[in-house]
Design a protein around this motif. Structure first.
Motif, PDB file in Angstrom:
ATOM      1  N   VAL A   9       5.989  20.978 -70.424  1.00 48.43           N
ATOM      2  CA  VAL A   9       5.072  20.307 -71.267  1.00 48.43           C
ATOM      3  C   VAL A   9       6.059  18.803 -71.448  1.00 48.43           C
ATOM      4  CG1 VAL A   9       4.325  19.658 -73.509  1.00 48.43           C
ATOM      5  CG2 VAL A   9       4.218  21.985 -72.657  1.00 48.43           C
ATOM      6  N   ALA A  10       7.250  19.057 -71.352  1.00 49.00           N
ATOM      7  CA  ALA A  10       8.143  17.886 -71.349  1.00 49.00           C
ATOM      8  C   ALA A  10       8.041  16.897 -70.272  1.00 49.00           C
ATOM      9  CB  ALA A  10       9.478  18.174 -71.508  1.00 49.00           C
ATOM     10  N   TYR A  22      11.952  17.468 -77.719  1.00 50.95           N
ATOM     11  CA  TYR A  22      11.774  18.342 -78.281  1.00 50.95           C
ATOM     12  C   TYR A  22      11.426  19.527 -77.672  1.00 50.95           C
ATOM     13  CZ  TYR A  22       8.619  21.563 -81.413  1.00 50.95           C
ATOM     14  OH  TYR A  22       8.180  22.540 -82.020  1.00 50.95           O
ATOM     15  N   TYR A  23      10.453  19.434 -76.422  1.00 48.56           N
ATOM     16  CA  TYR A  23       9.891  20.549 -75.358  1.00 48.56           C
ATOM     17  C   TYR A  23      11.204  21.008 -74.402  1.00 48.56           C
ATOM     18  CZ  TYR A  23       5.035  20.507 -77.128  1.00 48.56           C
ATOM     19  OH  TYR A  23       3.959  20.471 -77.944  1.00 48.56           O
ATOM     20  N   TYR A  43       5.121  15.027 -70.098  1.00 45.69           N
ATOM     21  CA  TYR A  43       5.245  13.739 -70.979  1.00 45.69           C
ATOM     22  C   TYR A  43       6.050  12.699 -70.128  1.00 45.69           C
ATOM     23  CZ  TYR A  43       2.867  15.159 -75.334  1.00 45.69           C
ATOM     24  OH  TYR A  43       1.702  15.530 -76.013  1.00 45.69           O
ATOM     25  N   SER A  94       8.198   7.528 -78.954  1.00 43.22           N
ATOM     26  CA  SER A  94       7.482   8.851 -79.647  1.00 43.22           C
ATOM     27  C   SER A  94       7.583   9.772 -78.144  1.00 43.22           C
ATOM     28  CB  SER A  94       6.044   8.595 -79.861  1.00 43.22           C
ATOM     29  OG  SER A  94       5.458   7.677 -78.619  1.00 43.22           O
ATOM     30  N   PHE A  95       7.288   9.248 -77.035  1.00 43.59           N
ATOM     31  CA  PHE A  95       7.498  10.153 -75.747  1.00 43.59           C
ATOM     32  C   PHE A  95       9.085  10.696 -75.744  1.00 43.59           C
ATOM     33  CE2 PHE A  95       3.849   9.790 -72.685  1.00 43.59           C
ATOM     34  CZ  PHE A  95       2.830   9.604 -74.042  1.00 43.59           C
ATOM     35  N   SER A  96       9.906   9.960 -75.962  1.00 34.10           N
ATOM     36  CA  SER A  96      11.350  10.510 -76.021  1.00 34.10           C
ATOM     37  C   SER A  96      11.250  11.620 -76.937  1.00 34.10           C
ATOM     38  CB  SER A  96      12.197   9.616 -76.226  1.00 34.10           C
ATOM     39  OG  SER A  96      12.157   8.090 -75.271  1.00 34.10           O
ATOM     40  N   GLY A  97      10.940  11.385 -78.131  1.00 37.68           N
ATOM     41  CA  GLY A  97      11.154  12.585 -79.139  1.00 37.68           C
ATOM     42  C   GLY A  97      10.293  13.574 -78.678  1.00 37.68           C
ATOM     43  N   VAL A  98       9.002  13.501 -78.142  1.00 38.91           N
ATOM     44  CA  VAL A  98       8.638  14.824 -77.818  1.00 38.91           C
ATOM     45  C   VAL A  98       8.942  15.400 -76.660  1.00 38.91           C
ATOM     46  CG1 VAL A  98       6.119  15.576 -77.042  1.00 38.91           C
ATOM     47  CG2 VAL A  98       6.241  13.654 -78.705  1.00 38.91           C
ATOM     48  N   THR A  99       9.597  14.683 -75.589  1.00 42.38           N
ATOM     49  CA  THR A  99      10.068  15.296 -74.480  1.00 42.38           C
ATOM     50  C   THR A  99      11.453  16.042 -74.924  1.00 42.38           C
ATOM     51  OG1 THR A  99       9.252  13.322 -73.008  1.00 42.38           O
ATOM     52  CG2 THR A  99      10.900  14.763 -72.203  1.00 42.38           C
TER      53      THR A  99
END
Lengths: 186, 211
Positions: free
Chosen positions: B74-75, B62-63, B78, B55-60
């Protein structure tokens, strides 16, 4: 090849000591399913510890430690499962060999033991297995003086628990022989 | 009833009822997953790590890519959190590995298990609670750097002081709430187990102190 040899030695060890595992499962399992789960768990733990097993320590002591550690450490999970009543337990244990008189005695024995605490169950099992207090100390890690005090209390509890319903079924001569045999451990 | 009579019944019962398991049955058992508490805790922890990584890889990602990279900070937050989680995972896994000595004497194994389990829960409680203020402070700093820092007027300063105060009060409230929620949750999960183990240990020790 080495793995095969290891497995063979492991299987031999388990077959020589299955009785120990089954006794622990009978005392600490609350249903037949629970006993099977515990049996499997003990086998897994023995297998994990097996590569480090050195013959310096007594095989049975090593097995008792693993079996009791597994049974006592897993109290939480099994207490959640539906609690089976003692008559049910006696039924499970003796379904294949139904003998009214024998079953009654067994039932009384298991009923009395099931009312003991988890630690008392372990102590009484080792006592009934004719382990010396020295061996009990090696397995449980409780001092011999402490074990003697506890064993006397357990005997008293069992006597009070069973005495009114059950009279000794052995001849006085036989009783004398077993009493002599246990002199060294009591 | 004589204890010797019990002994005879016990030996006879065990002789009659002991059933030999076949080698095949035993080998099959070795392929099964351990259902012990510690094994399950290890599996759950690994699952937690996997979830965080995915999940953190995805969010990172993305940002880093969204809004033309304007929310890159933000990335990085994370990434920092993921690193903190790896340390958290390592420490918890270490405690779990030390939690059991299955071939030791029952008493020393129990003592160790209780001690390590309590350490594990304390760490869980502190880490889980501290995550809230750390996360909120990180986002606050990031927000300050991006929006408020350049050219603060007196009016902005007054309103920002009020907002900051409110933000920190909310942060304290949430931290306290998280502490109690975590404590309740841990008690639901492990409270009963620890009490059981402690009562067995107390029973083991009780005569020793008297003797």
């Amino acid at each position: 090849m080495a793995q095969d040899q290891l497995q063979q030695r492991f299987l031999q060890l388990v077959s020589e000591n299955t009785g120990i595992i089954q006794k622990v499962c009978r005392l600490y399992g609350h249903s037949s399913e629970d006993m099977q789960d515990l049996f499997q768990e003990i086998i897994i733990q023995i297998w994990k510890a097996f590569p480090k097993f050195r013959s310096e320590s007594k095989q049975s002591t090593w097995m008792y430690r693993i079996a009791l550690n597994t049974a006592i450490s897993n109290l939480r999970k099994r207490q959640r499962s539906p609690h089976i009543t003692v008559p049910d337990l006696a039924l499970i244990l003796s379904a294949e060999h139904f003998d009214h008189e024998k079953d009654e005695k067994r039932q009384l024995l298991y009923e009395a033991i099931s009312r003991l605490s988890e630690l008392e169950k372990a102590i009484v099992m080792l006592y009934l297995e004719e382990k010396s207090y020295e061996e009990m100390e090696e397995i449980l890690g409780i001092g011999q003086g402490n074990l003697r005090v506890k064993m006397n209390r357990i005997k008293e509890k069992l006597r009070k628990d069973i005495h009114p319903q059950f009279q000794p079924a052995v001849s006085p001569g036989k009783k004398l022989v077993t009493a002599e045999k246990n002199k060294d451990i009591s | 009833m004589e204890i010797e009579t019990l002994k005879e019944i016990w030996i006879a019962t065990n002789k009659e009822e002991s059933q030999a398991s076949s080698d095949r049955e035993i080998l099959e058992m070795l392929h099964a997953k351990s259902n012990g508490l510690i094994a399950r805790m290890k599996r759950n922890l690994l699952l937690e790590l996997m979830l965080v990584i995915v999940s953190f890889s995805g969010v990172t990602l993305y940002y880093f890519t969204a809004f033309n990279g304007r929310l890159r900070q933000v990335a990085w937050v994370y990434i920092l959190l993921a690193l903190a989680f790896v340390i958290y995972y390592y420490h918890k896994n270490k405690l779990l590995k030390e939690m059991q000595c299955i071939t030791c004497r029952v008493r020393s194994n129990l003592q160790m298990q209780v001690r390590k389990l309590e350490q594990y829960l304390r760490f869980y409680l502190f880490a889980g609670t501290l995550m809230v203020p750390i996360l909120m402070i990180l986002f606050f700093v990031m927000f300050m750097v991006r929006h408020w820092w350049p050219g603060l007027s007196q009016m902005h300063l007054n309103s920002s002081l009020f907002a900051t105060l409110a933000y920190f009060l909310i942060m304290i409230g949430l931290t306290v709430l998280t502490w109690f929620v975590n404590k309740w949750y841990l008690n639901c999960l492990y409270g009963c187990h620890i009490r059981n183990l402690k009562s067995v240990l107390e029973e083991m020790n009780e005569e020793e102190t008297e003797l």
